[in-house]
Design an enzyme around this catalytic site. Structure first.
Site, PDB file in Angstrom:
ATOM      1  N   MET A   6       0.815  -1.218   0.000  1.00 28.36           N
ATOM      2  CA  MET A   6       0.000   0.000   0.000  1.00 28.36           C
ATOM      3  C   MET A   6       0.850   1.271   0.000  1.00 28.36           C
ATOM      4  SD  MET A   6      -2.903  -1.389  -0.175  1.00 28.36           S
ATOM      5  CE  MET A   6      -3.745  -2.929   0.184  1.00 28.36           C
ATOM      6  N   HIS A  62      -4.012  -6.140  -8.504  1.00 25.79           N
ATOM      7  CA  HIS A  62      -5.070  -5.191  -8.161  1.00 25.79           C
ATOM      8  C   HIS A  62      -6.394  -5.958  -8.087  1.00 25.79           C
ATOM      9  CE1 HIS A  62      -7.117  -1.398  -7.725  1.00 25.79           C
ATOM     10  NE2 HIS A  62      -8.007  -1.821  -8.611  1.00 25.79           N
TER      11      HIS A  62
HETATM   12  C1  GAR Z   1      -5.252  -7.853  -2.019  1.00 26.83           C
HETATM   13  O1  GAR Z   1      -6.622  -7.984  -2.225  1.00 26.83           O
HETATM   14  C2  GAR Z   1      -4.623  -7.038  -3.132  1.00 26.83           C
HETATM   15  O2  GAR Z   1      -5.224  -7.253  -4.374  1.00 26.83           O
HETATM   16  C3  GAR Z   1      -4.879  -5.642  -2.639  1.00 26.83           C
HETATM   17  O3  GAR Z   1      -4.663  -5.713  -1.250  1.00 26.83           O
HETATM   18  C4  GAR Z   1      -4.976  -7.016  -0.773  1.00 26.83           C
HETATM   19  C5  GAR Z   1      -3.809  -7.543   0.027  1.00 26.83           C
HETATM   20  O4  GAR Z   1      -4.097  -8.769   0.631  1.00 26.83           O
HETATM   21  N1  GAR Z   1      -4.019  -4.691  -3.289  1.00 26.83           N
HETATM   22  C6  GAR Z   1      -4.418  -3.474  -3.651  1.00 26.83           C
HETATM   23  O5  GAR Z   1      -5.507  -3.039  -3.403  1.00 26.83           O
HETATM   24  C7  GAR Z   1      -3.374  -2.640  -4.387  1.00 26.83           C
HETATM   25  N2  GAR Z   1      -3.993  -1.558  -5.066  1.00 26.83           N
HETATM   26  P1  GAR Z   1      -2.951  -9.739   1.156  1.00 26.83           P
HETATM   27  O6  GAR Z   1      -2.030  -8.901   2.056  1.00 26.83           O
HETATM   28  O7  GAR Z   1      -3.695 -10.765   1.952  1.00 26.83           O
HETATM   29  O8  GAR Z   1      -2.216 -10.319  -0.014  1.00 26.83           O
END
Ligand code: GAR
Length: 208
Positions: free
Chosen positions: A91, A110
């Site tokens: 993030m 994404h």
């Molecule tokens: C995931 O859903 C990913 O696609 C999203 O954050 C989450 C992380 O989950 N990413 C974004 O929104 C980037 N723009 P995780 O830490 O369990 O992998």
């Protein structure tokens, strides 16, 4: 061997999917050299430790100036001679210098079908809230190369996921992860590790 660094911020389920896919052979020719988190409490760091992968935290909060954080992040990444940087729920807005230095060597997952529900402010659970507000029936996930824009780089792979009546953002997020994210991210890494992906004039070509 493709040397990969994974950048995370939270739970790390995508990191886990990559680790599991390397173990099971869905991803070949690949080694995770380091997991880097901006958040000291990210569960992703525990996952790294449990799998004997080096985990490092570089938090912008511990630097007075953003430029100093940027510099530290780039220096840390450079240490590992990485072939690929994977943003798995990262993030942090990456320094422009890092993006130009690692052109076509940074990929991101994404949680929507780009170019829908993406760009500034669209991340994590909020993406699914917006999807539900609009009443769309199909969403999904996208793996793409990272360029200087937000979610604008060349698209590598996408998978659609059904939105069901009565879904909550959490329920939809879980379905998108299970049916799309945890599958296409490992697949994309495997294709890169086996030299099946090229970027030609801003478009991704996949050799079958
Ligand atoms: C995931 O859903 C990913 O696609 C999203 O954050 C989450 C992380 O989950 N990413 C974004 O929104 C980037 N723009 P995780 O830490 O369990 O992998």
């Amino acid at each position: 061997m493709l040397k990969v660094g994974v950048l995370v911020s939270g739970g790390g389920t995508n990191l886990q999917a990559i680790i599991d896919s390397i173990k099971s052979g869905i991803i070949t020719n690949t080694e995770i050299k380091v997991v880097i988190s901006n958040n000291p409490n990210a569960y992703a760091l525990t996952r790294a430790k449990e799998n004997n992968i080096e985990g490092v935290c570089i938090s912008p909060k511990t630097f007075e100036k953003r430029e100093d954080f940027n510099e530290a992040l780039i220096n840390k990444i450079d240490e590992y001679n990485l072939d690929l940087i994977v943003l798995a729920g990262c993030m942090v807005v990456l320094p422009a210098k890092l993006i130009s230095k690692y052109q076509n060597k940074i990929i991101n997952i994404h949680p929507a079908l780009i170019p829908s529900f993406c760009g500034k402010g669209f991340y994590g659970l909020h993406v699914h809230e917006e999807v539900l507000k609009r009443g769309v029936k199909l969403t999904g996930a996208t793996v793409h190369f990272v360029d200087e824009g937000t979610d604008t780089g060349p698209i590598i792979m996408q998978r659609a996921v059904e939105v069901k009546y009565g879904d909550t953002p959490e329920v939809l997020q879980r379905r998108v992860m299970e049916e799309a994210e945890w599958k296409i991210m490992p697949q994309a890494i495997n294709l890169i590790a086996n030299n099946k992906i090229s970027v030609i004039d801003g478009f991704v070509k996949i050799d079958e």
